[in-house]
Motif scaffolding. Structure first.
Motif, short mmCIF file in Angstrom:
data_model
loop_
_atom_site.label_atom_id
_atom_site.label_comp_id
_atom_site.label_asym_id
_atom_site.label_seq_id
_atom_site.Cartn_x
_atom_site.Cartn_y
_atom_site.Cartn_z
N PRO A 127 20.10 -105.57 -81.81
CA PRO A 127 19.29 -106.61 -82.47
C PRO A 127 20.09 -107.49 -83.41
CG PRO A 127 18.80 -104.44 -83.39
CD PRO A 127 19.66 -104.22 -82.19
N GLU A 128 21.11 -106.94 -84.07
CA GLU A 128 21.91 -107.76 -84.99
C GLU A 128 22.67 -108.83 -84.23
OE1 GLU A 128 22.66 -108.02 -88.49
OE2 GLU A 128 20.64 -107.26 -88.34
N THR A 129 23.26 -108.46 -83.10
CA THR A 129 23.98 -109.44 -82.27
C THR A 129 23.02 -110.50 -81.76
OG1 THR A 129 25.50 -107.70 -81.54
CG2 THR A 129 25.45 -109.73 -80.25
N SER A 130 21.89 -110.04 -81.23
CA SER A 130 20.92 -110.94 -80.61
C SER A 130 20.30 -111.89 -81.62
CB SER A 130 19.83 -110.12 -79.92
OG SER A 130 18.98 -110.94 -79.16
N THR A 131 20.00 -111.39 -82.82
CA THR A 131 19.38 -112.22 -83.86
C THR A 131 20.24 -113.42 -84.21
OG1 THR A 131 18.18 -110.34 -84.80
CG2 THR A 131 18.54 -112.24 -86.23
N ASN A 132 21.52 -113.17 -84.44
CA ASN A 132 22.42 -114.26 -84.83
C ASN A 132 22.72 -115.19 -83.66
OD1 ASN A 132 23.61 -113.82 -87.79
ND2 ASN A 132 23.12 -111.85 -86.88
N ALA A 133 22.79 -114.64 -82.46
CA ALA A 133 22.99 -115.50 -81.28
C ALA A 133 21.77 -116.39 -81.06
CB ALA A 133 23.24 -114.63 -80.05
N ALA A 134 20.58 -115.83 -81.24
CA ALA A 134 19.35 -116.61 -81.06
C ALA A 134 19.21 -117.69 -82.14
CB ALA A 134 18.13 -115.69 -81.09
N SER A 135 19.62 -117.37 -83.36
CA SER A 135 19.56 -118.35 -84.44
C SER A 135 20.43 -119.57 -84.11
CB SER A 135 20.03 -117.72 -85.76
OG SER A 135 19.23 -116.62 -86.09
N THR A 136 21.60 -119.31 -83.55
CA THR A 136 22.47 -120.41 -83.12
C THR A 136 21.87 -121.13 -81.91
OG1 THR A 136 24.41 -119.19 -83.92
CG2 THR A 136 24.80 -121.00 -82.38
N GLY A 137 21.33 -120.36 -80.97
CA GLY A 137 20.73 -120.95 -79.78
C GLY A 137 19.55 -121.86 -80.08
N SER A 138 18.85 -121.58 -81.17
CA SER A 138 17.67 -122.40 -81.52
C SER A 138 18.05 -123.82 -81.89
CB SER A 138 16.91 -121.74 -82.67
OG SER A 138 17.67 -121.73 -83.86
N PHE A 139 19.35 -124.07 -82.12
CA PHE A 139 19.80 -125.44 -82.40
C PHE A 139 19.85 -126.29 -81.14
CE2 PHE A 139 21.11 -123.60 -86.38
CZ PHE A 139 21.07 -124.65 -87.28
N VAL A 140 19.85 -125.65 -79.96
CA VAL A 140 19.91 -126.42 -78.71
C VAL A 140 18.71 -127.34 -78.57
CG1 VAL A 140 19.92 -126.29 -76.20
CG2 VAL A 140 21.39 -124.77 -77.52
N PRO A 141 17.47 -126.82 -78.59
CA PRO A 141 16.33 -127.74 -78.48
C PRO A 141 16.20 -128.68 -79.67
CG PRO A 141 15.58 -125.51 -78.95
CD PRO A 141 17.03 -125.41 -78.63
N LEU A 142 16.62 -128.22 -80.86
CA LEU A 142 16.53 -129.08 -82.05
C LEU A 142 17.45 -130.28 -81.92
CD1 LEU A 142 15.52 -129.62 -84.96
CD2 LEU A 142 17.49 -128.27 -85.75
N LEU A 143 18.72 -130.04 -81.58
CA LEU A 143 19.69 -131.12 -81.53
C LEU A 143 19.53 -131.98 -80.27
CD1 LEU A 143 22.93 -129.23 -82.70
CD2 LEU A 143 21.49 -130.75 -84.06
N SER A 144 19.22 -131.35 -79.14
CA SER A 144 19.20 -132.08 -77.87
C SER A 144 17.85 -132.71 -77.55
CB SER A 144 19.59 -131.14 -76.73
OG SER A 144 20.88 -130.63 -76.94
N LEU A 145 16.77 -132.08 -78.01
CA LEU A 145 15.44 -132.57 -77.68
C LEU A 145 14.62 -133.00 -78.88
CD1 LEU A 145 14.44 -129.84 -75.06
CD2 LEU A 145 15.25 -132.15 -74.59
N GLY A 146 15.06 -132.60 -80.07
CA GLY A 146 14.25 -132.87 -81.26
C GLY A 146 13.06 -131.95 -81.35
N ILE A 147 13.10 -130.81 -80.62
CA ILE A 147 12.03 -129.82 -80.62
C ILE A 147 12.50 -128.59 -81.38
CG2 ILE A 147 10.58 -128.32 -79.18
CD1 ILE A 147 10.94 -130.34 -76.92
N PRO A 148 11.79 -128.17 -82.42
CA PRO A 148 12.21 -126.97 -83.16
C PRO A 148 12.12 -125.74 -82.27
CG PRO A 148 10.58 -128.24 -84.40
CD PRO A 148 10.61 -128.79 -83.02
#
Length: 503
Positions: A304-325
């Motif tokens: 879960p520790e690995t996945s949590t931080n990877a997901a936190s970084t991954g959540s920037f994909v829709p934010l930066l590329s689509l403007g969707i949080p």
């Protein structure tokens, strides 16, 4: 501007004097806030928005991004040391992190969390740089049926793999679903289960439930067992050094869940919470020794520790590329972008590449700063365990009260905190797992929303859920997860009979 030129510009921004300074400030503030139960990245970013007025937008956003993943990085500390998750994404960390602390391995648990977080965040930053445009297109293809099926899979999986009776686990999940329905229906405006109480119109905050079920229940255990010597055992944090055996055991989960966490983080609305629970369940399912999970398993903490931080970084994909949080925290970050006059979306990469690539490049630097800061500070952070029992109980209660009150400034929420604390004690006594309750509460509202949206689109035709291959795949895995308790029970019974016959 091509991708390579954008990456070069991003690293120039991140590794400039101002970039290094503001990334360091961001991760320091984020880590400090993440350590404190009751305060999470959303609160941290919201507080930072007024401070960034007048700053250069790229450095302001780099700093707030640092606050985000710094808070995620640091929030595992209170989960491991005090069994008090301040954010939904660190609930799964308590399952094996806290038992390790109870066994005198707090130093090792914090070191594992730090290394796993660093690997997850760094690998995800690499994926973010390479696949952001492509993954954003993939994420946007997920509609209400896919999200509903994914969330249903997450809940059924964590429930089926829970320790003890699966019936108790499913009852716990049902209770979570019941609690999340309290408040005003977002689609019809109808009051549901408020019993005439105005303070329930907006529903019940996650923090109230999490701190009640985990922190207050743990305080009760500390008071009940005040005569034992567990604190002496816990105060010995042990070595923070990880052996070759530990690293070997961590390698598999880190490689698997860096990818899984990032992919889940890319999906708008999924986020680190779903990623952490799904990774924990997946790793437990893959393990040859699943009974060790929940009792201080290295793999159970690493996943879960690995996945949590990877997901936190991954959540920037829709934010930066689509403007969707991609999560609640990136929704607040979206507001910060707009306040600073930056419009995230498909044109951000071409119109403002210094912001797009600067944020991504700063994540590499931020993860390096975090690992450098956290590993040497582990012996000092873990001294929380040496606090005398009465003072420790008082501190946990203070964190809980301040954390809950600071969210809504409502004394009614404090009564709710006490109520769920009692529920947590009862669940502990009757051996009802809290994880299914929490996950059902977190995902229940989103599941209902996506289910009703799809029924509205299809004019009430439920069969639409069975015409989509992605949905059918998720539902198929869900059915397999439902069968796990039955298979496990039969296997255990057969194994027990075989052992009895050989004796």
């Amino acid at each position: 501007m091509n991708t390579f030129s954008g990456i070069i510009e991003g690293f120039q921004v991140a590794f400039s004097f101002e970039g290094i300074l503001f990334v360091a400030i961001g991760v320091l503030i984020g880590t400090a806030i993440g350590i404190m139960p009751g305060l999470g990245p959303i609160t941290a970013i919201a507080v930072m928005i007024p401070i960034t007025y007048g700053m250069e937008p790229v450095f302001a956003l780099v700093m707030m991004a640092g606050v985000y993943y710094g808070a995620i990085f640091g929030s595992s500390t209170s989960s491991i040391l005090l069994n008090t998750p301040g954010a939904a994404s660190t609930v799964a960390t308590t399952f094996d992190g806290y038992p390790m602390a109870q066994k005198g391995q707090a130093g090792k648990a914090l070191a594992i969390a730090a290394v796993a977080s660093f690997v997850g965040g760094t690998v995800a930053a690499l994926f973010l740089m390479l696949f952001a445009p492509l993954l954003a297109q993939l994420a946007v293809t997920f509609g209400p049926p896919e999200y509903f099926a994914l969330m249903l899979l997450g809940i059924i999986a964590i429930t089926s793999f829970s320790e003890g009776s699966s019936i108790r686990a499913y009852i716990s999940a049902i209770l979570g679903f019941m609690i999340v329905t309290i408040g005003i229906d977002s689609q019809t405006g109808t009051k549901r289960f408020t019993f005439g109480e105005v303070n329930l119109l907006e529903g019940i905050d996650f923090l109230v439930i999490a701190l009640g079920l985990f922190a207050l229940a743990e305080v009760t255990q500390l008071i009940k067992n005040r005569s034992d010597n567990s604190l002496q055992n816990m105060s010995n944090i042990g070595s923070i050094k990880l052996t070759k055996k530990d690293i070997k055991e961590m390698a598999g989960p880190m490689s698997r869940h860096s990818i899984l966490g990032f992919v889940i983080g890319v999906l708008p609305g999924a986020g680190a919470t779903i990623a952490s629970f799904m990774s924990y369940v997946a790793e437990k399912g893959l393990s040859k020794r699943p009974k060790e999970f929940g009792r201080g398993s290295i793999k159970g903490l690493t996943a879960p520790e690995t996945s949590t931080n990877a997901a936190s970084t991954g959540s920037f994909v829709p934010l930066l590329s689509l403007g969707i949080p991609g999560s609640g925290t990136t929704a607040v970050l979206l507001g910060a972008f707009l306040v600073l006059g930056v419009q995230p979306g498909p044109l951000l990469m071409s119109e403002n590449p210094s912001v797009f690539w600067g944020i991504i490049a700063s994540m590499y630097l931020g993860n390096i700063i975090l690992i450098i800061l956290n590993l040497p500070l582990i012996p000092y952070i873990a001294k929380l365990l040496k606090i005398p029992r009465p003072l420790l109980i008082s501190l946990i209660l203070t964190f809980c009260v301040v954390g809950v009150y600071s969210v809504s400034f409502s004394t009614f929420d404090l009564y709710l905190l006490l109520f769920f604390g009692v529920i947590g004690v009862i669940m502990k006594g009757l051996k009802f797992p809290a994880a299914p309750f929490i996950l059902a509460f977190i995902l229940g509202g989103l599941m209902e929303q996506n289910f009703r949206m799809e029924l509205t689109i299809s004019d009430g035709d439920v069969s639409i859920f069975f015409h989509n291959p992605v949905v059918l795949s998720f539902l198929g895995i869900t059915i397999l997860a439902l069968l796990v308790p039955v298979v496990r029970k039969k296997w255990t019974k057969k194994h027990y009979i075989d052992e009895s016959e050989t004796m």
